[in-house]
Design an enzyme around this catalytic site. Sequence first.
Site, PDB file in Angstrom:
ATOM      1  N   SER A  40      -9.215 -11.630   2.930  1.00 35.95           N
ATOM      2  CA  SER A  40      -8.494 -10.365   2.747  1.00 35.95           C
ATOM      3  C   SER A  40      -9.454  -9.202   2.917  1.00 35.95           C
ATOM      4  O   SER A  40     -10.663  -9.355   2.793  1.00 35.95           O
ATOM      5  CB  SER A  40      -7.897 -10.360   1.329  1.00 35.95           C
ATOM      6  OG  SER A  40      -7.341  -9.100   1.012  1.00 35.95           O
ATOM      7  N   GLY A  41      -8.889  -8.026   3.191  1.00 38.49           N
ATOM      8  CA  GLY A  41      -9.711  -6.817   3.290  1.00 38.49           C
ATOM      9  C   GLY A  41      -9.842  -6.381   4.728  1.00 38.49           C
ATOM     10  O   GLY A  41     -10.737  -6.820   5.447  1.00 38.49           O
ATOM     11  N   GLY A  42      -8.908  -5.547   5.173  1.00 41.00           N
ATOM     12  CA  GLY A  42      -8.995  -5.019   6.531  1.00 41.00           C
ATOM     13  C   GLY A  42      -8.465  -5.960   7.600  1.00 41.00           C
ATOM     14  O   GLY A  42      -8.739  -5.767   8.788  1.00 41.00           O
ATOM     15  N   LYS A  53       0.868  -1.179   0.000  1.00 43.49           N
ATOM     16  CA  LYS A  53       0.000   0.000   0.000  1.00 43.49           C
ATOM     17  C   LYS A  53       0.897   1.218   0.000  1.00 43.49           C
ATOM     18  O   LYS A  53       1.964   1.178   0.604  1.00 43.49           O
ATOM     19  CB  LYS A  53      -0.922  -0.006   1.226  1.00 43.49           C
ATOM     20  CG  LYS A  53      -1.889  -1.201   1.289  1.00 43.49           C
ATOM     21  CD  LYS A  53      -2.998  -1.102   0.276  1.00 43.49           C
ATOM     22  CE  LYS A  53      -3.818  -2.397   0.201  1.00 43.49           C
ATOM     23  NZ  LYS A  53      -4.967  -2.355  -0.701  1.00 43.49           N
ATOM     24  N   HIS A  65      -8.511 -12.422  -8.145  1.00 47.66           N
ATOM     25  CA  HIS A  65      -9.045 -11.283  -7.393  1.00 47.66           C
ATOM     26  C   HIS A  65     -10.458 -11.070  -7.917  1.00 47.66           C
ATOM     27  O   HIS A  65     -10.717 -11.248  -9.097  1.00 47.66           O
ATOM     28  CB  HIS A  65      -8.173 -10.047  -7.605  1.00 47.66           C
ATOM     29  CG  HIS A  65      -8.458  -8.959  -6.610  1.00 47.66           C
ATOM     30  ND1 HIS A  65      -9.615  -8.216  -6.647  1.00 47.66           N
ATOM     31  CD2 HIS A  65      -7.755  -8.520  -5.540  1.00 47.66           C
ATOM     32  CE1 HIS A  65      -9.599  -7.342  -5.630  1.00 47.66           C
ATOM     33  NE2 HIS A  65      -8.488  -7.524  -4.933  1.00 47.66           N
ATOM     34  N   LYS A  93     -12.945  -5.312   6.503  1.00 45.74           N
ATOM     35  CA  LYS A  93     -13.513  -3.992   6.219  1.00 45.74           C
ATOM     36  C   LYS A  93     -14.627  -4.046   5.167  1.00 45.74           C
ATOM     37  O   LYS A  93     -15.276  -3.039   4.908  1.00 45.74           O
ATOM     38  CB  LYS A  93     -12.401  -3.054   5.720  1.00 45.74           C
ATOM     39  CG  LYS A  93     -11.861  -3.411   4.342  1.00 45.74           C
ATOM     40  CD  LYS A  93     -10.746  -2.478   3.862  1.00 45.74           C
ATOM     41  CE  LYS A  93     -10.311  -2.859   2.445  1.00 45.74           C
ATOM     42  NZ  LYS A  93      -9.152  -2.100   1.971  1.00 45.74           N
ATOM     43  N   HIS A 114     -10.544 -14.869  -3.671  1.00 45.34           N
ATOM     44  CA  HIS A 114     -10.980 -14.101  -2.500  1.00 45.34           C
ATOM     45  C   HIS A 114     -12.449 -14.430  -2.214  1.00 45.34           C
ATOM     46  O   HIS A 114     -13.291 -14.342  -3.112  1.00 45.34           O
ATOM     47  CB  HIS A 114     -10.875 -12.603  -2.770  1.00 45.34           C
ATOM     48  CG  HIS A 114      -9.481 -12.106  -2.896  1.00 45.34           C
ATOM     49  ND1 HIS A 114      -9.005 -11.051  -2.145  1.00 45.34           N
ATOM     50  CD2 HIS A 114      -8.436 -12.515  -3.666  1.00 45.34           C
ATOM     51  CE1 HIS A 114      -7.736 -10.825  -2.466  1.00 45.34           C
ATOM     52  NE2 HIS A 114      -7.368 -11.703  -3.396  1.00 45.34           N
ATOM     53  N   ASP A 172      -1.764  -5.206  -6.314  1.00 48.99           N
ATOM     54  CA  ASP A 172      -3.137  -4.783  -6.044  1.00 48.99           C
ATOM     55  C   ASP A 172      -3.966  -4.907  -7.325  1.00 48.99           C
ATOM     56  O   ASP A 172      -3.424  -5.014  -8.418  1.00 48.99           O
ATOM     57  CB  ASP A 172      -3.174  -3.379  -5.435  1.00 48.99           C
ATOM     58  CG  ASP A 172      -4.110  -3.351  -4.230  1.00 48.99           C
ATOM     59  OD1 ASP A 172      -5.180  -3.997  -4.315  1.00 48.99           O
ATOM     60  OD2 ASP A 172      -3.786  -2.725  -3.213  1.00 48.99           O
ATOM     61  N   GLU A 173      -5.301  -4.887  -7.154  1.00 47.30           N
ATOM     62  CA  GLU A 173      -6.173  -5.185  -8.291  1.00 47.30           C
ATOM     63  C   GLU A 173      -6.081  -4.143  -9.401  1.00 47.30           C
ATOM     64  O   GLU A 173      -6.350  -4.446 -10.563  1.00 47.30           O
ATOM     65  CB  GLU A 173      -7.624  -5.354  -7.824  1.00 47.30           C
ATOM     66  CG  GLU A 173      -8.329  -4.106  -7.274  1.00 47.30           C
ATOM     67  CD  GLU A 173      -7.937  -3.747  -5.845  1.00 47.30           C
ATOM     68  OE1 GLU A 173      -7.219  -4.542  -5.215  1.00 47.30           O
ATOM     69  OE2 GLU A 173      -8.350  -2.666  -5.368  1.00 47.30           O
ATOM     70  N   ALA A 208      -2.956  -9.457   3.914  1.00 45.93           N
ATOM     71  CA  ALA A 208      -3.129  -8.154   4.552  1.00 45.93           C
ATOM     72  C   ALA A 208      -2.262  -7.110   3.865  1.00 45.93           C
ATOM     73  O   ALA A 208      -1.104  -7.369   3.538  1.00 45.93           O
ATOM     74  CB  ALA A 208      -2.747  -8.229   6.027  1.00 45.93           C
ATOM     75  N   GLY A 209      -2.836  -5.952   3.666  1.00 47.05           N
ATOM     76  CA  GLY A 209      -2.095  -4.811   3.125  1.00 47.05           C
ATOM     77  C   GLY A 209      -1.835  -3.835   4.248  1.00 47.05           C
ATOM     78  O   GLY A 209      -0.773  -3.827   4.879  1.00 47.05           O
ATOM     79  N   GLY A 210      -2.867  -3.013   4.549  1.00 40.09           N
ATOM     80  CA  GLY A 210      -2.758  -2.038   5.625  1.00 40.09           C
ATOM     81  C   GLY A 210      -2.345  -2.665   6.945  1.00 40.09           C
ATOM     82  O   GLY A 210      -1.612  -2.056   7.732  1.00 40.09           O
TER      83      GLY A 210
HETATM   84  C1  CAP Z   1      -6.916  -5.521   0.771  1.00 40.29           C
HETATM   85  C2  CAP Z   1      -7.118  -5.287  -0.699  1.00 40.29           C
HETATM   86  C3  CAP Z   1      -7.955  -6.366  -1.416  1.00 40.29           C
HETATM   87  C4  CAP Z   1      -9.329  -6.638  -0.843  1.00 40.29           C
HETATM   88  C5  CAP Z   1     -10.293  -7.189  -1.874  1.00 40.29           C
HETATM   89  C6  CAP Z   1      -7.786  -3.950  -0.962  1.00 40.29           C
HETATM   90  O1  CAP Z   1      -6.162  -4.488   1.361  1.00 40.29           O
HETATM   91  O2  CAP Z   1      -5.887  -5.223  -1.348  1.00 40.29           O
HETATM   92  O3  CAP Z   1      -8.073  -5.917  -2.740  1.00 40.29           O
HETATM   93  O4  CAP Z   1      -9.206  -7.556   0.176  1.00 40.29           O
HETATM   94  O5  CAP Z   1     -11.508  -7.540  -1.304  1.00 40.29           O
HETATM   95  O6  CAP Z   1      -7.421  -3.345  -1.988  1.00 40.29           O
HETATM   96  O7  CAP Z   1      -8.706  -3.585  -0.248  1.00 40.29           O
HETATM   97  P1  CAP Z   1      -6.118  -4.274   2.958  1.00 40.29           P
HETATM   98  P2  CAP Z   1     -11.961  -9.063  -1.158  1.00 40.29           P
HETATM   99  O8  CAP Z   1      -5.507  -5.508   3.543  1.00 40.29           O
HETATM  100  O9  CAP Z   1      -5.254  -3.055   3.151  1.00 40.29           O
HETATM  101  O10 CAP Z   1      -7.521  -4.056   3.424  1.00 40.29           O
HETATM  102  O11 CAP Z   1     -10.801  -9.808  -0.580  1.00 40.29           O
HETATM  103  O12 CAP Z   1     -13.137  -9.024  -0.258  1.00 40.29           O
HETATM  104  O13 CAP Z   1     -12.286  -9.513  -2.525  1.00 40.29           O
HETATM  105 MG    MG Z   2      -6.628  -4.675  -3.275  1.00 33.26          MG
END
Ligand code: CAP
Ligand code: MG
Length: 415
Positions: free
Chosen positions: A338-340, A151, A269, A310, A302, A179-180, A361-363
């Site tokens: 993933s996501g938060g 990030k 993704h 999140k 995912h 990232d996507e 995990a990103g953040g």
């Molecule tokens: C997570 C993430 C993923 C999401 C996608 C983001 O980052 O890179 O793309 O998890 O959602 O861009 O939000 P964080 P899902 O760890 O910083 O939240 O996995 O529900 O498809």
């Molecule tokens: Mg992402």
Amino acid sequence: MTGIEYSDFLDLDYEPVDTDLVCTFTLRPGEGMSMEDAAARVASESSNGTWAELQVEAGVTELSATAFDLSGNTVRVAYPEALFEPGNMPQILSCIAGNIMGMKAVDSIRLEDCEWPEAIVEGFAGPQFGSSVATELLSAHGRPVTATVPKPKVGLHTESHAQIGYDAWMGGVDLLKDDENLTDQVFNPFEERVARSLELRDKAQEETGERKDYLVNITAETDEMLRRAEFVADHGGKFVMVDVVTAGWASVQTVRRRCEDLGLAIHAHRAMHAAFDRHPDQGVSMRVLAQISRLVGVDHIHTGTADLGKLENEDTAGINDWLQSDLYGMNDVLPVASGGLHPGIVDELINRLGSNLIIQAGGGIHGHPDGTAAGAKAFRQSVDASMEGISLAEYAETHPELKVALDKWGTQTPR
Ligand code: CAP
Ligand code: MG
């Protein structure tokens, strides 16, 4: 010749046969329509009927779908397998999730679930590796695979992006992930990023003695995705990532075929899935999107965080169970949470979803007060503690990086 009209598509007592594709829909009838009227129109429009009564040749009615098992706002529809072209996912979806999504006979309609017959399943490649990536391509024996996405999502230059990957690998993370919305932009060109990151991956592998890898986002027009997959393989990568919903299922089928030749696993993704699955009354459920993903052959997808992250989630545990259930011998899919996510909720995540999982995990890694390397350590420590059955608080007493993470984020679910 024989006449067919809407009522021919409804048989409340119908018993599906093994070769039927059976779909479960939730629907709300349009004004003035009963559930029976609306359900018959759904079965008709999604197989071989239309609004007008038709005179058809003998044999055509064998391709008609049948609405049955009506209960409240739910109905099941059985489709004969001959309606479908083997291995053609767009064709299947144009039937079972096509015109019916916008017909006036329903105020709303959602495809909730599919029961796939063997002949249709066999028309698809399915995952090449599935869960086996954890031990065949990585060193995650008996624990969840860990992954991280640098990030900010976009904006990092190649060297910083690759360096973050290196720090995370060194801290104990298995997979770096693009990232996507990071593909081939001026600030971080695809080829440079892949070459540099895989160079650092080799260094991290040597220094840690663990297998490390990189989920490279190849999302683009189909021919370009194939070119990018080849570039990854030529540089010694073992994984590609595709934004499967935005790229489209047919292109994923093409990528899957090439990835078999190249020995690459596919990380799916699901960006944009919520446009289909978030509304509880309309669209296509995440469960069905996950089923489609398995058939077209992704190795990971995912599926959410069981409400710990999140983002909004739909029945993560149930979807994961389906992805790992038997499907006529087709490989399973390794689910990605993933996501938060951050270290303070990893134990509860594993509690809810088990350990046959990628935890991403990103953040929750790069936002660690002491930076990425410490964040990666804290994250891995939270996984190790959970697998050893030691509480995070107790483990943190001897693992300072985890302690700092817990002090910062506690066990809260972020928004
Ligand atoms: C997570 C993430 C993923 C999401 C996608 C983001 O980052 O890179 O793309 O998890 O959602 O861009 O939000 P964080 P899902 O760890 O910083 O939240 O996995 O529900 O498809
Ligand atoms: Mg992402």
